[in-house]
Design a protein around this motif. Structure first.
Motif, PDB file in Angstrom:
ATOM      1  N   UNK A 137      -7.723  10.153  34.207  1.00  0.00           N
ATOM      2  CA  UNK A 137      -9.039  10.306  34.813  1.00  0.00           C
ATOM      3  C   UNK A 137      -8.976  11.584  35.640  1.00  0.00           C
ATOM      4  N   UNK A 138      -9.939  12.460  35.459  1.00  0.00           N
ATOM      5  CA  UNK A 138      -9.893  13.772  36.099  1.00  0.00           C
ATOM      6  C   UNK A 138     -10.963  13.898  37.177  1.00  0.00           C
ATOM      7  N   UNK A 139     -10.532  14.239  38.382  1.00  0.00           N
ATOM      8  CA  UNK A 139     -11.446  14.513  39.486  1.00  0.00           C
ATOM      9  C   UNK A 139     -11.580  16.031  39.586  1.00  0.00           C
ATOM     10  N   UNK A 140     -12.781  16.536  39.374  1.00  0.00           N
ATOM     11  CA  UNK A 140     -12.988  17.985  39.276  1.00  0.00           C
ATOM     12  C   UNK A 140     -13.104  18.664  40.633  1.00  0.00           C
ATOM     13  N   UNK A 141     -12.737  19.933  40.647  1.00  0.00           N
ATOM     14  CA  UNK A 141     -12.712  20.744  41.862  1.00  0.00           C
ATOM     15  C   UNK A 141     -14.012  21.550  42.014  1.00  0.00           C
ATOM     16  N   UNK A 142     -14.814  21.269  43.022  1.00  0.00           N
ATOM     17  CA  UNK A 142     -16.060  22.018  43.213  1.00  0.00           C
ATOM     18  C   UNK A 142     -15.844  23.432  43.730  1.00  0.00           C
ATOM     19  N   UNK A 143     -14.591  23.790  43.983  1.00  0.00           N
ATOM     20  CA  UNK A 143     -14.311  25.138  44.473  1.00  0.00           C
ATOM     21  C   UNK A 143     -14.031  26.135  43.366  1.00  0.00           C
ATOM     22  N   UNK A 144     -14.021  25.683  42.094  1.00  0.00           N
ATOM     23  CA  UNK A 144     -13.671  26.579  40.995  1.00  0.00           C
ATOM     24  C   UNK A 144     -14.675  26.523  39.846  1.00  0.00           C
ATOM     25  N   UNK A 145     -15.318  25.374  39.641  1.00  0.00           N
ATOM     26  CA  UNK A 145     -16.324  25.235  38.602  1.00  0.00           C
ATOM     27  C   UNK A 145     -17.638  25.843  39.084  1.00  0.00           C
ATOM     28  N   UNK A 146     -18.207  26.751  38.291  1.00  0.00           N
ATOM     29  CA  UNK A 146     -19.369  27.523  38.723  1.00  0.00           C
ATOM     30  C   UNK A 146     -20.559  26.657  39.118  1.00  0.00           C
ATOM     31  N   UNK A 147     -20.868  25.638  38.322  1.00  0.00           N
ATOM     32  CA  UNK A 147     -22.020  24.801  38.637  1.00  0.00           C
ATOM     33  C   UNK A 147     -21.780  23.978  39.896  1.00  0.00           C
ATOM     34  N   UNK A 148     -20.545  23.514  40.078  1.00  0.00           N
ATOM     35  CA  UNK A 148     -20.236  22.721  41.266  1.00  0.00           C
ATOM     36  C   UNK A 148     -20.234  23.595  42.515  1.00  0.00           C
ATOM     37  N   UNK A 149     -19.794  24.831  42.375  1.00  0.00           N
ATOM     38  CA  UNK A 149     -19.871  25.773  43.489  1.00  0.00           C
ATOM     39  C   UNK A 149     -21.322  25.937  43.929  1.00  0.00           C
ATOM     40  N   UNK A 150     -22.216  26.002  42.951  1.00  0.00           N
ATOM     41  CA  UNK A 150     -23.635  26.167  43.261  1.00  0.00           C
ATOM     42  C   UNK A 150     -24.202  24.908  43.917  1.00  0.00           C
ATOM     43  N   UNK A 151     -23.840  23.745  43.394  1.00  0.00           N
ATOM     44  CA  UNK A 151     -24.306  22.496  43.992  1.00  0.00           C
ATOM     45  C   UNK A 151     -23.872  22.404  45.455  1.00  0.00           C
ATOM     46  N   UNK A 152     -22.628  22.794  45.709  1.00  0.00           N
ATOM     47  CA  UNK A 152     -22.112  22.768  47.076  1.00  0.00           C
ATOM     48  C   UNK A 152     -22.918  23.706  47.968  1.00  0.00           C
ATOM     49  N   UNK A 153     -23.258  24.872  47.451  1.00  0.00           N
ATOM     50  CA  UNK A 153     -24.026  25.843  48.249  1.00  0.00           C
ATOM     51  C   UNK A 153     -25.413  25.314  48.605  1.00  0.00           C
ATOM     52  N   UNK A 154     -25.898  24.336  47.815  1.00  0.00           N
ATOM     53  CA  UNK A 154     -27.203  23.738  48.083  1.00  0.00           C
ATOM     54  C   UNK A 154     -27.089  22.498  48.972  1.00  0.00           C
ATOM     55  N   UNK A 155     -25.883  22.203  49.413  1.00  0.00           N
ATOM     56  CA  UNK A 155     -25.693  21.109  50.357  1.00  0.00           C
ATOM     57  C   UNK A 155     -25.240  19.793  49.771  1.00  0.00           C
ATOM     58  N   UNK A 156     -24.948  19.757  48.472  1.00  0.00           N
ATOM     59  CA  UNK A 156     -24.469  18.517  47.867  1.00  0.00           C
ATOM     60  C   UNK A 156     -23.049  18.230  48.371  1.00  0.00           C
ATOM     61  N   UNK A 157     -22.807  17.007  48.796  1.00  0.00           N
ATOM     62  CA  UNK A 157     -21.500  16.616  49.343  1.00  0.00           C
ATOM     63  C   UNK A 157     -20.587  16.196  48.187  1.00  0.00           C
ATOM     64  N   UNK A 158     -19.860  17.161  47.641  1.00  0.00           N
ATOM     65  CA  UNK A 158     -18.962  16.909  46.521  1.00  0.00           C
ATOM     66  C   UNK A 158     -17.538  16.672  47.016  1.00  0.00           C
ATOM     67  N   UNK A 159     -16.894  15.672  46.469  1.00  0.00           N
ATOM     68  CA  UNK A 159     -15.513  15.367  46.835  1.00  0.00           C
ATOM     69  C   UNK A 159     -14.588  16.454  46.314  1.00  0.00           C
ATOM     70  N   UNK A 160     -13.670  16.898  47.175  1.00  0.00           N
ATOM     71  CA  UNK A 160     -12.683  17.907  46.800  1.00  0.00           C
ATOM     72  C   UNK A 160     -11.328  17.216  46.633  1.00  0.00           C
ATOM     73  N   UNK A 161     -10.773  17.168  45.422  1.00  0.00           N
ATOM     74  CA  UNK A 161      -9.458  16.538  45.213  1.00  0.00           C
ATOM     75  C   UNK A 161      -8.394  17.211  46.068  1.00  0.00           C
ATOM     76  N   UNK A 177      -2.113  22.322  38.177  1.00  0.00           N
ATOM     77  CA  UNK A 177      -1.951  23.749  37.982  1.00  0.00           C
ATOM     78  C   UNK A 177      -3.214  24.323  37.334  1.00  0.00           C
ATOM     79  N   UNK A 178      -3.715  25.402  37.880  1.00  0.00           N
ATOM     80  CA  UNK A 178      -4.949  25.991  37.385  1.00  0.00           C
ATOM     81  C   UNK A 178      -6.107  25.727  38.321  1.00  0.00           C
ATOM     82  N   UNK A 179      -6.056  24.581  39.012  1.00  0.00           N
ATOM     83  CA  UNK A 179      -7.022  24.308  40.061  1.00  0.00           C
ATOM     84  C   UNK A 179      -8.338  23.685  39.650  1.00  0.00           C
ATOM     85  N   UNK A 180      -8.511  23.351  38.368  1.00  0.00           N
ATOM     86  CA  UNK A 180      -9.801  22.828  37.922  1.00  0.00           C
ATOM     87  C   UNK A 180     -10.021  21.364  38.311  1.00  0.00           C
ATOM     88  N   UNK A 181      -8.951  20.597  38.440  1.00  0.00           N
ATOM     89  CA  UNK A 181      -9.101  19.169  38.698  1.00  0.00           C
ATOM     90  C   UNK A 181      -7.773  18.567  39.139  1.00  0.00           C
TER      91      UNK A 181
END
Length: 337
Positions: A225-249, A254-258
């Protein structure tokens, strides 16, 4: 775990295998500028590798990754696309979601999945340009490493970044490329799509502020089961910038995606809303129902699961429905952690 799944899910491991460790209207992205015209004359474009491609004429026969072709279609620059590679058709013959509005029956599919890139079929199309995403520096998405040299000999390539950069910047780069290929970025369908994108973004910001629920973007496979990183995925980065409270693993692979979690530990992060990867190679709620840790997640118990396109289409038309879907999910969610 099916070996076909990590090829699509584990972007950080794919870099070693050669396709990468698993953008107003134009000109806002980092990397370069395009020139040329649909009527002829010299053409040049500098991609996100800082590599300048120069041709004696505007490309007439383009082969592109399916998602790339779909984004160019949204900007009106798909008339010269003769072939695609990557998920294009589902087993039932219908278009894969990554194809968006692109008519996949009017192009040649030279590989419908990773490692199916048919070099002979590609050569038969007499391509003058290949275009694809780049998730890791220098790695061409869905271009197999064991054939990349032969592929490179047939036509130059353009690669635009697809991660570690805010969504809007990537969309702007795709608009820039589309404009260089002759698309009219002032066309009503393009300006309307941008206006809808901006409206949707404002509504997501308002929803996230009004109902600050915690969201986890995730993906499921047979064993992990993969928990994705909102600090590297472009769409999640944008969601975060709009104030969405995304969980950060907290223990990224390695690679930082999840962060990859065993089935028994899938409940490590307890969110109010789950955004679940809906690509064809990943497991969906019905497939995950028998896993005890999945069933115990508060969001699952509450039925607060929303599909997530983890490989978004980098256009205003492609990104807007995802934003609207997330807004609806947040507005209707209850805090259940």
């Amino acid at each position: 775990m099916d070996e076909a799944v990590p090829d699509l899910v584990e972007r950080d491991r794919l870099g070693a295998d050669g396709i990468g460790a698993l953008l107003a209207a134009c000109g806002g992205g980092s990397g370069g500028k395009g020139s040329g015209s649909a009527s002829g004359g010299a053409w040049a474009f500098t991609d996100d590798r800082k590599k300048k491609v120069s041709l004696g004429h505007t490309p007439q026969r383009i082969v592109a990754f399916t998602g790339t072709a779909a984004a160019l279609h949204d900007f009106g620059a798909d008339t010269r696309i003769v072939g695609v590679f990557g998920p294009a058709k589902l087993p039932n013959g219908k278009p894969d979601p990554q194809a968006g509005g692109l008519d996949v029956d009017k192009v040649t599919v030279i590989g419908n999945a990773y490692n199916q890139f048919n070099v002979e079929k590609y050569a038969s199309l007499s391509p003058d340009l290949l275009i694809t995403h780049m998730y890791e520096p220098g790695a061409l998405w869905f271009v197999p490493d064991d054939r990349k040299d032969k592929i490179a000999q047939l036509a130059p390539s353009v690669a635009l970044t697809a991660s570690r950069t805010p969504l809007v910047k990537i969309i702007e780069r795709y608009a820039e490329l589309a404009g260089a290929l002759g698309a009219d970025l002032t066309a009503k369908r393009v300006t309307d799509a941008k206006a809808r994108f901006e409206k949707a973004s404002a509504e997501l910001r308002a929803a996230a502020k009004a109902n600050p629920v915690k969201v986890l973007d995730c993906s499921g496979s047979a064993d992990l089961f993969y928990a994705s990183n909102p600090g590297i995925n472009a769409d999640l980065m944008y969601d975060t910038s709009l104030g969405v409270d995304l969980i950060v693993p907290d223990h990224l692979d390695k690679g930082g995606y999840f962060e990859s979690l065993s089935g028994e530990n899938a409940d490590k992060y307890r969110a109010d809303v789950l955004l679940l990867d809906n690509r064809t190679a990943t497991l969906q709620p019905k497939d995950l129902a028998s896993k005890p840790s999945w069933a115990q997640l508060p969001a699952v118990k509450a039925g607060q699961i929303t599909p997530w396109s983890s490989e978004p289409r980098f256009s205003y038309a492609g990104a807007t429905p995802l934003i609207e879907q997330l807004t609806e999910a947040i507005r209707g969610a209850k805090k259940v952690r």
